[in-house]
Design a protein around this motif. Structure first.
Motif, PDB file in Angstrom:
ATOM      1  N   UNK A 115      45.321 -11.995  15.149  1.00 36.13           N
ATOM      2  CA  UNK A 115      44.087 -13.309  14.824  1.00 36.13           C
ATOM      3  C   UNK A 115      44.929 -14.327  16.347  1.00 36.13           C
ATOM      4  N   UNK A 116      46.052 -13.312  16.690  1.00 36.68           N
ATOM      5  CA  UNK A 116      46.463 -14.319  17.515  1.00 36.68           C
ATOM      6  C   UNK A 116      45.525 -13.344  19.031  1.00 36.68           C
ATOM      7  N   UNK A 117      45.080 -12.198  19.317  1.00 39.47           N
ATOM      8  CA  UNK A 117      44.344 -11.536  20.684  1.00 39.47           C
ATOM      9  C   UNK A 117      44.634 -12.288  21.840  1.00 39.47           C
ATOM     10  N   UNK A 118      43.709 -13.634  21.724  1.00 38.54           N
ATOM     11  CA  UNK A 118      43.318 -14.701  22.592  1.00 38.54           C
ATOM     12  C   UNK A 118      44.957 -16.153  22.344  1.00 38.54           C
ATOM     13  N   UNK A 119      45.864 -15.529  22.158  1.00 33.62           N
ATOM     14  CA  UNK A 119      46.522 -16.992  22.288  1.00 33.62           C
ATOM     15  C   UNK A 119      47.915 -16.159  23.155  1.00 33.62           C
ATOM     16  N   UNK A 120      47.973 -16.333  24.582  1.00 32.27           N
ATOM     17  CA  UNK A 120      49.298 -15.794  24.975  1.00 32.27           C
ATOM     18  C   UNK A 120      50.491 -16.571  24.354  1.00 32.27           C
ATOM     19  N   UNK A 121      51.117 -17.817  24.051  1.00 34.88           N
ATOM     20  CA  UNK A 121      52.085 -18.099  24.166  1.00 34.88           C
ATOM     21  C   UNK A 121      52.260 -17.929  22.604  1.00 34.88           C
ATOM     22  N   UNK A 122      51.253 -17.549  20.597  1.00 33.46           N
ATOM     23  CA  UNK A 122      52.122 -17.769  19.952  1.00 33.46           C
ATOM     24  C   UNK A 122      52.133 -15.802  20.040  1.00 33.46           C
ATOM     25  N   UNK A 123      51.426 -14.490  20.819  1.00 34.78           N
ATOM     26  CA  UNK A 123      51.566 -13.650  21.170  1.00 34.78           C
ATOM     27  C   UNK A 123      52.991 -12.854  21.345  1.00 34.78           C
ATOM     28  N   UNK A 124      53.575 -14.118  22.278  1.00 35.69           N
ATOM     29  CA  UNK A 124      54.692 -13.609  22.614  1.00 35.69           C
ATOM     30  C   UNK A 124      55.933 -13.787  21.674  1.00 35.69           C
ATOM     31  N   UNK A 125      55.028 -15.142  20.865  1.00 37.63           N
ATOM     32  CA  UNK A 125      56.207 -15.296  19.660  1.00 37.63           C
ATOM     33  C   UNK A 125      56.669 -14.699  18.897  1.00 37.63           C
ATOM     34  N   UNK A 126      55.278 -14.305  18.040  1.00 31.92           N
ATOM     35  CA  UNK A 126      55.498 -12.911  17.199  1.00 31.92           C
ATOM     36  C   UNK A 126      55.976 -11.274  17.386  1.00 31.92           C
ATOM     37  N   UNK A 127      55.494 -11.196  18.941  1.00 31.66           N
ATOM     38  CA  UNK A 127      56.053  -9.803  19.617  1.00 31.66           C
ATOM     39  C   UNK A 127      57.530 -10.341  19.445  1.00 31.66           C
ATOM     40  N   UNK A 128      58.490 -10.954  19.149  1.00 28.00           N
ATOM     41  CA  UNK A 128      59.524 -11.377  19.359  1.00 28.00           C
ATOM     42  C   UNK A 128      60.100 -11.289  18.249  1.00 28.00           C
ATOM     43  N   UNK A 129      58.958 -11.830  17.259  1.00 30.39           N
ATOM     44  CA  UNK A 129      59.803 -12.140  15.972  1.00 30.39           C
ATOM     45  C   UNK A 129      59.951 -10.956  15.119  1.00 30.39           C
ATOM     46  N   UNK A 130      58.683 -10.354  15.436  1.00 32.46           N
ATOM     47  CA  UNK A 130      59.068  -8.762  14.994  1.00 32.46           C
ATOM     48  C   UNK A 130      59.883  -7.879  15.598  1.00 32.46           C
ATOM     49  N   UNK A 131      60.183  -8.226  16.986  1.00 36.02           N
ATOM     50  CA  UNK A 131      60.780  -7.118  17.255  1.00 36.02           C
ATOM     51  C   UNK A 131      62.313  -7.219  16.230  1.00 36.02           C
TER      52      UNK A 131
END
Length: 374
Positions: A115-131
């Motif tokens: 659901x974040x596929x079209x939101x750059x900032x939230x995608x980055x934030x979750x990528x960092x969180x998952x990492x």
């Protein structure tokens, strides 16, 4: 245990065999280890559909769901915990391969919320969180290759996060993904990060291209159009591989980064399960065998290759002209390729959103039942 000779031959070409599936049962039963020992499997990919299927079957997760629900966890928190626990466990299974391959393989992918596929900032934030949550060097964070996903790829790579870029359908978007990766490496280099620790694959989807284009060729119905069925998916991937060679060949902008320790972004052939029973069930493996690639397969395809896949060395290098001729013919027959790729991307994101929503809904029901029975 003995490795299957067909899959050994595929590995010898330079193809990393990854499994496109993961579940806790597969890990706990020893099946994943068995596939490593007998089927040359050196990595795993997951997506929302895979997790939805895993969590909907059997009772493997019931106890953890009940425990988390009793502690007041939300549905999102519960799913995040379960999926990251599974990915972390799989990373541990693959840790020896990660070490022996210098980080190239032994990889396990987990995707950001679709659901974040079209939101750059939230995608980055979750990528960092998952990492941070998975906390294993051999995890790959999957980011979709949507237009808003491209700057997210750059930012995540710049943070030193290894990324699996998913849902790539066109060569044009593949080139943009490689450029986003290189831009991220430059940021990481400026920040003083160790580029040798950053890895990435570009997941280029194959069978879905044939499914969409075949449908259009059949609607056109001419002999010329019908003769092109089942050819576009492989041709598209061959052209993607040629683009990869052009971007990363010696003398390009990547050379300086390579000298600083940067890794190539390998093409990964995804969606390699054959959907048309009239086609060879191994075609998206045998016809796409090429050095420095990954092929992630559903278990059915993996076992088909083990049983009767015929590997005849590099099947891709030098085939770009023939592939372009196929694509030109498809276009000349009346297929709007730009429309094909736009629809495939939209449908790909929608499919993962639907699977994720089904997972959210089913988990909410399970949590409700657990609360009522407590």
């Amino acid at each position: 245990m003995t490795q299957n000779p067909n899959l050994v031959a595929l590995s010898d070409v330079g193809v990393s065999v990854w499994l496109d599936d993961l579940s806790r049962e597969r890990i706990q039963s020893g099946n994943l280890t068995e596939l490593i020992e007998t089927r040359s499997v050196v990595g795993v990919t997951t997506n929302p559909s895979i997790f939805q299927a895993a969590l909907s079957k059997g009772e493997t997760y019931d106890t953890e769901v009940q425990n988390l629900a009793s502690r007041g966890a939300s549905v999102d928190e519960l799913i995040r915990t379960i999926t990251t626990d599974d990915v972390r466990s799989a990373c541990d299974v693959f840790a020896p391969i990660y070490e022996s391959s210098g980080g190239k393989d032994g990889r396990v992918s987990i995707e950001v919320d679709p659901f974040l596929a079209f939101d750059t900032d939230k995608t980055v934030a979750q990528a960092i969180e998952l990492w941070k949550i998975v906390d294993r060097p051999n995890v790959l964070i999957k980011i979709p290759a949507t237009l808003p996903g491209l700057p997210a790829i750059t930012q995540a790579i710049g943070e030193g996060i290894s990324v699996n870029v998913t849902l790539i359908f066109s060569v044009e978007r593949h080139v943009a993904v490689m450029e986003a990766y290189i831009a991220g490496l430059k940021i990481a280099k400026e920040a003083g990060r160790d580029l040798s620790k950053i890895h990435s694959v570009a997941s280029f989807f194959v069978s879905r291209v044939d499914s969409e284009i075949d449908k259009r060729l059949e609607a056109i119905g001419t002999d010329e159009a019908l003769a092109l069925r089942g050819k576009a998916g492989v041709a598209n991937a061959v052209l993607a591989y040629a683009a990869y060679q052009n971007v990363f060949e010696p003398g390009t902008d990547f050379a300086e980064l390579s000298a600083a320790g940067a890794n190539l972004q390998r093409p990964l052939w995804a969606s390699t399960g054959v959907k048309n029973p009239e086609y060879s069930d191994t075609m998206y493996v045998t016809e796409l065998a090429a050095p420095n690639t990954v092929n992630t397969m559903p278990e059915k395809t993996l076992q088909a290759v083990a049983d009767h896949g015929e590997i005849h060395g590099d099947a891709v290098t030098g085939q770009a002209d023939a592939a372009q001729a196929t694509f030109d013919a498809v276009s000349a027959a009346g297929v709007d390729l730009n429309d094909v790729f736009a629809i495939l991307e939209s449908e790909g994101v929608d499919k993962f959103m639907k699977s994720w929503q089904e997972l959210l809904d089913a988990t909410a029901e399970t949590m409700k039942a657990a609360a009522e029975n407590s």
